[in-house]
Design a protein around this motif. Structure first.
Motif, mmCIF file in Angstrom:
data_model
loop_
_atom_site.group_PDB
_atom_site.id
_atom_site.type_symbol
_atom_site.label_atom_id
_atom_site.label_comp_id
_atom_site.label_asym_id
_atom_site.label_seq_id
_atom_site.Cartn_x
_atom_site.Cartn_y
_atom_site.Cartn_z
ATOM 1 N N GLY A 33 -8.469 -7.691 11.681
ATOM 2 C CA GLY A 33 -8.070 -8.377 10.451
ATOM 3 C C GLY A 33 -6.718 -9.034 10.578
ATOM 4 O O GLY A 33 -6.516 -10.176 10.151
ATOM 5 N N LEU A 40 -11.260 -6.540 -3.243
ATOM 6 C CA LEU A 40 -12.437 -6.029 -2.540
ATOM 7 C C LEU A 40 -12.180 -4.623 -2.004
ATOM 8 O O LEU A 40 -13.050 -3.740 -2.075
ATOM 9 C CB LEU A 40 -12.808 -6.962 -1.393
ATOM 10 N N ALA A 41 -10.989 -4.394 -1.449
ATOM 11 C CA ALA A 41 -10.656 -3.068 -0.907
ATOM 12 C C ALA A 41 -10.660 -2.015 -2.014
ATOM 13 O O ALA A 41 -11.103 -0.877 -1.798
ATOM 14 C CB ALA A 41 -9.296 -3.115 -0.218
ATOM 15 N N LEU A 97 -8.946 -10.121 -1.105
ATOM 16 C CA LEU A 97 -9.195 -9.007 -0.192
ATOM 17 C C LEU A 97 -8.699 -7.685 -0.775
ATOM 18 O O LEU A 97 -9.334 -6.637 -0.593
ATOM 19 C CB LEU A 97 -8.528 -9.272 1.153
ATOM 20 N N SER A 98 -7.572 -7.718 -1.471
ATOM 21 C CA SER A 98 -7.055 -6.488 -2.097
ATOM 22 C C SER A 98 -8.019 -5.991 -3.166
ATOM 23 O O SER A 98 -8.279 -4.777 -3.275
ATOM 24 C CB SER A 98 -5.676 -6.749 -2.712
ATOM 25 N N CYS A 113 -9.308 -5.363 5.229
ATOM 26 C CA CYS A 113 -8.721 -6.088 4.096
ATOM 27 C C CYS A 113 -7.224 -5.798 3.979
ATOM 28 O O CYS A 113 -6.411 -6.713 3.743
ATOM 29 C CB CYS A 113 -9.425 -5.702 2.801
ATOM 30 N N TYR A 114 -6.869 -4.511 4.122
ATOM 31 C CA TYR A 114 -5.446 -4.148 4.055
ATOM 32 C C TYR A 114 -4.650 -4.838 5.156
ATOM 33 O O TYR A 114 -3.600 -5.450 4.895
ATOM 34 C CB TYR A 114 -5.274 -2.627 4.186
ATOM 35 N N TYR A 168 -5.300 -7.451 7.100
ATOM 36 C CA TYR A 168 -5.213 -8.915 6.956
ATOM 37 C C TYR A 168 -4.079 -9.253 5.991
ATOM 38 O O TYR A 168 -3.253 -10.128 6.271
ATOM 39 C CB TYR A 168 -6.545 -9.459 6.431
ATOM 40 N N SER A 169 -4.036 -8.541 4.878
ATOM 41 C CA SER A 169 -3.054 -8.854 3.830
ATOM 42 C C SER A 169 -1.631 -8.550 4.266
ATOM 43 O O SER A 169 -0.731 -9.384 4.134
ATOM 44 C CB SER A 169 -3.399 -8.081 2.559
#
Length: 438
Positions: free
Chosen positions: A388, A418-419, A415-416, A254-255, A257-258
C-alpha cells in the motif's frame, strides 16, 4: 570448652540481589533503531523539493523514487525476518543497519532518476529487516508484562524520528545543502550499529552485564521460550485459507497507503499548495507526525484499558480502531477545504493522530489472532501494508498530474472509511488456525 560457631546466614539477613536492567538498555537501543529507520526514510521527502529542482525530476519521477523504497521494503520483509532467525538479531540487525546506512550515504552520489531509483530500492531492502529483527531482539529479553509498553514505545520512537526529521533536515540543508543530512544520518546509523554489536547479545545468558537475578527472572517469566530454539512449522495453509487474515491485511493496506503520504508527499503539498517557505515547511511537516506519536501511545493504552475493564478483546480492538479511522476520514477533507494554511495543518495533524490510534491495536491484533504464529501473521499484514505504501507514492504522482492535490487527499479519506468498516468484521477473539489437540 565452648565452641563459638559462625553465624548462619538466613534469608532475612542476606539482602536479595536486585536484578540488573540490561533488558531496559536493550529496549532503548531498539527504540533508537526505530527512530533511525524513520529518520533515514523521511529525509528524502523533506529534501525532495531541492532534489527535484537540481535534477529536473517530474512529480511522476519523484513518485517512483519514493515508491521504490516501499517496493524493496515490502519484498524483503519476510526474507529479512528469516535472516534474523538464521543468524540471530545481533548480527542480522547490525548487518541491515550498516547496509541501509551505506545506501543512505550513496544517495548523495546519484546522478540520474535511474540511479536514484536503484539506490532507494536497495535502501528499502535493508530497512525491511529492521522491524522483524528489532522485534525478535526483544523476544528473549522483555518480560511478558513489559511487552505492551515496549511495543508502544518503539512505534512512538519511529514516529518521533519521523516528526523531528523535517525540522532537523531543513536546518542542515540551509547550512550543508540537501546532501548533508543524508551523510550525517548515515554516520549516525553506523555508530548505532557498532554499539549494538558491542552491547547486545541474542540471549541474556550470553550478556556479561546481566546478573543471575535478571537472567533467572527473564527465564522464569518466559518459560520454555527463554531457552528453546525449536519452532513449530507455520500452518501456512490454514492461515492463508482464513478470510480474516486477508481482511486484516486489506485494512492495514488502507492504513499504510494513507500514512505513507504524510511520510513522502506531505512536505511538497505544504510548499505547492499552502505556499510555506522551506523553513515553515520543515516545522509544519513535523506537526502531524508529532500528533501521531501521541496516537501511537494512546491507542494501545486505551485498548488495553478497555480489555481490563470489560474482558472483551474484540470490542476493545474494534472501538479504538474504528474511532481512529473515522477521525481520519472526517479530518482529511476538512483539512483540504480549510482556507487557512495553519488550520489545514491542524486538521491534518488530527487525521494522523486518528490513523496512529489504530497502529498499536493492529499489531496487538496479530498477537490476538496469530497466537504462537503472530510473527508470520504480522509479516503478511505488514507486507500488504508496504505494498500500500509503495502504491501510494506512485499513484499520488499520477493523480497530481491528472487531477491535483485535492483528489489525491480524498483517496486517503475514502481508504480510512473503508478500514473502519473492515474493522467491524474483524474478530480479535478467534485464532486464525486450529491448535493441535492435546
Amino acid at each position: 570448652m565452648t565452641t563459638v560457631s559462625a553465624p548462619v546466614a538466613t534469608a532475612a539477613t542476606v539482602p536479595a540481589i536486585r536484578p540488573t536492567r540490561v533488558r531496559h538498555v536493550v529496549l532503548w537501543l531498539t527504540v533508537l533503531a526505530y527512530m533511525i529507520t524513520y529518520m533515514d526514510r523521511v529525509v528524502i521527502s523533506t529534501t525532495a523539493p531541492l532534489i527535484q529542482k537540481e535534477f529536473g525530476f517530474s512529480v511522476i519521477t519523484m513518485g517512483w523514487i519514493f515508491s521504490t523504497f516501499q517496493i524493496g521494503y515490502a519484498l524483503f520483509q519476510i526474507p529479512g525476518g528469516w535472516l534474523g532467525d538464521r543468524i540471530g538479531p545481533r548480527r542480522a540487525l547490525t548487518g541491515v543497519v550498516v547496509w541501509w546506512s551505506m545506501f543512505t550515504a550513496l544517495t548523495t552520489g546519484m546522478w540520474s532518476a535511474g540511479s536514484m531509483i536503484v539506490c532507494r530500492f536497495l535502501f528499502g531492502c535493508g530497512e525491511a529487516g529492521a522491524f522483524p529483527n528489532a522485534t525478535r531482539s526483544l523476544s528473549r529479553w522483555m518480560l511478558p508484562s513489559e511487552r505492551g509498553f515496549a511495543q508502544g514505545l518503539t512505534h512512538a520512537g519511529a514516529r518521533l524520528g519521523g516528526a523531528l526529521t523535517p525540522v532537523l533536515v531543513v536546518w542542515l540543508m540551509i547550512h550543508l545543502g540537501w546532501r548533508g543530512p543524508f551523510l550525517i544520518f548515515a554516520v549516525v546509523g553506523l555508530i548505532w550499529a557498532a554499539f549494538w554489536f558491542y552491547y547486545y547479545r541474542d540471549s541474556p545468558r550470553e550478556h556479561s552485564g546481566a546478573n543471575e537475578a535478571e537472567r533467572t527472572m527473564i527465564a522464569e517469566a518466559l518459560g520454555p521460550q527463554a531457552s528453546s530454539g525449536d519452532r513449530m512449522p507455520v500452518p501456512w495453509r490454514q492461515l492463508l485459507a482464513n478470510p480474516q487474515l486477508w481482511l486484516i491485511s486489506a485494512m492495514y493496506f488502507c492504513y499504510a497507503y494513507s500514512i505513507n503520504i504524510f511520510l513522502t508527499w506531505f512536505p511538497k503539498y505544504l510548499t505547492d499548495v499552502r505556499d510555506f517557505n522551506i523553513l515553515e515547511m520543515g516545522f509544519f511537516a513535523s506537526l502531524p507526525l508529532m500528533a501521531g506519536v501521541v496516537g501511537d501511545v494512546a491507542g494501545g493504552w486505551i485498548s488495553d484499558r478497555l480489555i481490563t475493564r470489560t474482558g472483551r478483546v474484540t470490542m476493545a480492538r474494534r472501538a479504538v480502531a474504528i474511532v481512529g479511522f473515522t477521525i481520519a476520514a472526517f479530518a482529511i477533507p476538512t483539512a483540504v477545504w480549510s482556507s487557512s494554511p495553519i488550520a489545514s495543518v491542524g486538521w491534518f495533524a488530527l487525521a494522523v493522530f486518528g490513523l496512529e490510534l489504530t497502529v498499536g491495536v493492529s499489531w496487538a491484533l496479530t498477537l490476538d489472532v496469530g497466537g504462537v504464529f503472530a510473527g508470520s501473521v504480522s509479516a503478511v499484514m505488514n507486507t500488504f501494508g508496504n505494498i500500500g505504501g509503495a502504491l501510494a507514492a506512485v499513484i499520488t504522482g499520477y493523480i497530481l498530474k491528472w487531477s491535483g492535490w485535492d483528489s489525491a487527499l480524498y483517496v486517503l479519506a475514502i481508504l480510512s472509511a473503508l478500514a473502519a468498516v473492515m474493522y467491524l468484521k474483524i474478530d480479535a477473539s478467534r485464532l486464525l488456525y486450529e491448535p493441535p489437540k492435546e
